[in-house]
Scaffold this motif. Structure first.
Motif, short mmCIF file in Angstrom:
data_model
loop_
_atom_site.label_atom_id
_atom_site.label_comp_id
_atom_site.label_asym_id
_atom_site.label_seq_id
_atom_site.Cartn_x
_atom_site.Cartn_y
_atom_site.Cartn_z
N LYS A 127 0.87 -1.22 -0.02
CA LYS A 127 -0.02 -0.01 -0.01
C LYS A 127 0.95 1.26 0.04
CE LYS A 127 -3.86 -2.44 2.50
NZ LYS A 127 -4.58 -2.48 3.87
N ALA A 128 0.60 2.28 -0.80
CA ALA A 128 1.67 3.21 -1.16
C ALA A 128 0.83 4.54 -1.48
CB ALA A 128 2.58 3.02 -2.28
N LEU A 129 1.45 5.63 -0.95
CA LEU A 129 1.14 6.86 -1.55
C LEU A 129 2.16 7.32 -2.62
CD1 LEU A 129 0.57 8.53 1.97
CD2 LEU A 129 -1.19 8.24 0.23
N ILE A 130 1.55 8.02 -3.44
CA ILE A 130 2.66 8.15 -4.77
C ILE A 130 2.44 9.90 -4.96
CG2 ILE A 130 2.98 8.01 -7.21
CD1 ILE A 130 2.71 5.49 -5.96
N ARG A 131 3.95 10.40 -4.95
CA ARG A 131 4.16 11.77 -4.94
C ARG A 131 5.09 11.98 -6.15
NH1 ARG A 131 0.78 11.69 -1.75
NH2 ARG A 131 0.30 12.47 0.49
N ASP A 132 4.75 13.12 -6.92
CA ASP A 132 5.69 13.42 -7.84
C ASP A 132 6.89 14.45 -7.19
OD1 ASP A 132 5.01 12.33 -10.31
OD2 ASP A 132 3.13 13.84 -10.40
N LEU A 133 7.88 13.75 -6.94
CA LEU A 133 8.96 14.42 -6.04
C LEU A 133 10.32 14.70 -7.05
CD1 LEU A 133 8.60 12.77 -2.66
CD2 LEU A 133 7.64 14.95 -3.45
N ASP A 134 11.08 15.69 -6.96
CA ASP A 134 12.28 15.80 -7.52
C ASP A 134 13.49 15.22 -6.59
OD1 ASP A 134 12.69 17.69 -5.65
OD2 ASP A 134 12.50 19.41 -7.08
N ASP A 135 14.50 15.11 -6.96
CA ASP A 135 15.58 14.61 -6.32
C ASP A 135 15.81 15.30 -4.62
OD1 ASP A 135 16.10 12.69 -7.72
OD2 ASP A 135 17.80 13.63 -8.81
N ARG A 136 15.71 16.69 -4.61
CA ARG A 136 15.92 17.42 -3.47
C ARG A 136 14.77 17.19 -2.43
NH1 ARG A 136 14.16 22.15 -1.36
NH2 ARG A 136 15.57 23.59 -0.26
N ALA A 137 13.46 17.10 -3.15
CA ALA A 137 12.25 16.84 -2.29
C ALA A 137 12.27 15.48 -1.68
CB ALA A 137 11.12 17.09 -3.14
N LEU A 138 12.63 14.57 -2.46
CA LEU A 138 12.87 13.22 -2.09
C LEU A 138 13.90 12.97 -0.96
CD1 LEU A 138 13.33 9.86 -4.36
CD2 LEU A 138 14.97 10.16 -2.27
N ILE A 139 14.81 13.65 -1.05
CA ILE A 139 15.77 13.68 0.21
C ILE A 139 15.38 14.23 1.32
CG2 ILE A 139 17.83 14.61 1.11
CD1 ILE A 139 18.18 12.01 -0.77
N LEU A 140 14.54 15.40 1.24
CA LEU A 140 13.94 15.88 2.44
C LEU A 140 13.06 15.30 3.23
CD1 LEU A 140 13.65 19.95 0.99
CD2 LEU A 140 14.96 18.95 2.85
N ALA A 141 12.07 14.56 2.22
CA ALA A 141 10.99 13.52 2.80
C ALA A 141 11.77 12.45 3.43
CB ALA A 141 10.27 13.12 1.54
N GLN A 142 12.66 11.99 2.99
CA GLN A 142 13.23 10.64 3.37
C GLN A 142 14.03 11.21 4.80
OE1 GLN A 142 16.49 9.10 1.27
NE2 GLN A 142 16.85 7.42 2.88
N GLY A 143 14.60 12.27 4.80
CA GLY A 143 15.10 12.60 6.27
C GLY A 143 14.38 13.18 7.28
N GLN A 144 13.38 13.91 6.59
CA GLN A 144 12.27 14.25 7.80
C GLN A 144 11.78 13.11 8.24
OE1 GLN A 144 10.08 17.33 5.62
NE2 GLN A 144 11.60 18.80 5.97
N GLU A 145 11.31 12.08 7.45
CA GLU A 145 10.48 10.89 7.98
C GLU A 145 11.47 10.18 9.13
OE1 GLU A 145 8.79 6.72 8.07
OE2 GLU A 145 10.96 7.43 7.43
N ASN A 146 12.94 9.99 8.76
CA ASN A 146 13.78 9.28 9.70
C ASN A 146 13.98 10.30 11.04
OD1 ASN A 146 14.54 7.19 8.08
ND2 ASN A 146 16.11 8.53 7.00
#
Length: 319
Positions: A127-146
């Motif tokens: 089960k997944a949410l899909i977002r159109d993210l560029d590389d910068r937004a991906l890193i930010l999302a990954q870091g903030q979730e961690n």
């Protein structure tokens, strides 16, 4: 009829006024349809937003890795527990994916790698949410979730910051991703820049070890002259991560405390013409020490004539 014309004008812009009585009816002015900014446009936008918030099911085999490596190692016991939890209760929290920019039919994982691995092992749809993210937004999302989970160790966060820095991200972006200020980032990088990556990976996350002890490890390596390869060879992979770190540091510090080998000492007794002990001599560390009783005047004579005795020795030995 009037209602029909009204709807037609709403959809194709035909309700726009002509520029003059003699205008050519076939030459319609180029206009933006009113529904793009009106009620229908709002509905269309809402549909797109709903899609972004909706949870879909994806074959985990269609999901690729992305971002930077955050965890240094996976805990087998934790993974097994997660698998059993999902097997029994199902996936409760969706992962976040983005379309793979290189293969549009595939996806890349933004966060939820552990859940994705467990679900793939169970042969289920993720089960997944899909977002159109560029590389910068991906890193930010990954870091903030961690950061929100608060379960990454100091060295994992430091390694995360180092990878972002090496990928060209500015300190501000790194700080936003990890939710820390520039001072903390500098402290993290002060460790990640001096501890070799292969050694960090061999030790693992070391949950109880902070910045000062990692720097103590680097200092011990410098003082003993131990290379990264030598340090890795001292690690027992069967130990837990904290114990691997502790054992390595203690091993290096033991080298520093190892006493120097005692100098080799040679000794001899010098007798006089009557066979009595005249003096004792000791050789150690490139020096000779002679001890004799200060009586009878021989000691004074020896001191006064030592230069002449040395000259005679040089003459006889050709020195």
């Amino acid at each position: 009829m009037a209602r029909k014309n009204l709807l037609q004008g709403l959809m194709d812009g035909a309700g726009d006024k002509k520029t003059g009585e003699g205008a050519d009816a076939s030459a319609k002015p180029v206009t933006t349809p009113r529904y793009a900014k009106g009620a229908i446009g709002a509905v269309s936008q809402s549909i797109q937003e709903l899609k972004a918030r909706s949870v879909i099911e994806v074959d985990p085999r269609m999901v690729d890795a992305a971002g930077v490596a955050d965890r240094l190692e996976e805990d087998d016991a934790d993974h097994a527990a997660l698998v059993e939890s999902i097997r029994e209760y199902g996936q409760q929290v969706p992962v976040l994916l983005r379309p793979n920019p290189n293969y549009p039919e595939r996806y890349q994982v933004v966060y939820g790698r552990r859940r994705l691995r467990a679900i793939k092992e169970l042969g289920l749809q993720v089960k997944a949410l899909i977002r159109d993210l560029d590389d910068r937004a991906l890193i930010l999302a990954q870091g903030q979730e961690n950061t929100a989970r608060k379960d990454l160790t100091f060295i994992e966060r430091a390694n995360f910051a180092r990878q972002m820095r090496d990928d060209g991200y500015e300190r501000k972006v790194i700080g936003d991703a990890l939710h820390v200020d520039k001072t903390v980032i500098s402290r993290m990088l002060s460790v990640a820049d001096v501890i070799p990556v292969d050694l960090i990976e061999a030790i693992g996350p070391a949950p109880s070890v902070g910045r000062d002890r990692w720097l103590a490890l680097k200092d011990a390596m410098d003082r003993t002259g131990a290379s990264s390869t030598e340090a890795v060879a001292l690690i027992d992979p069967e130990m837990g991560s904290d114990h691997r770190f502790k054992a390595l540091l203690e091993s290096l510090e033991a080298r520093l405390k190892k006493p120097k080998a005692a100098p080799k000492i040679e000794a001899a007794t010098v007798a006089d013409v009557d066979g009595n002990t005249l003096a004792t001599a000791k050789w150690a560390g490139g020096k000779m020490t002679m001890v004799m009783q200060a009586d009878g005047g021989f000691d004074r004579w020896l001191a006064d004539n030592l230069k002449e005795i040395h000259r005679t020795w040089k003459s006889e030995t050709g020195e």
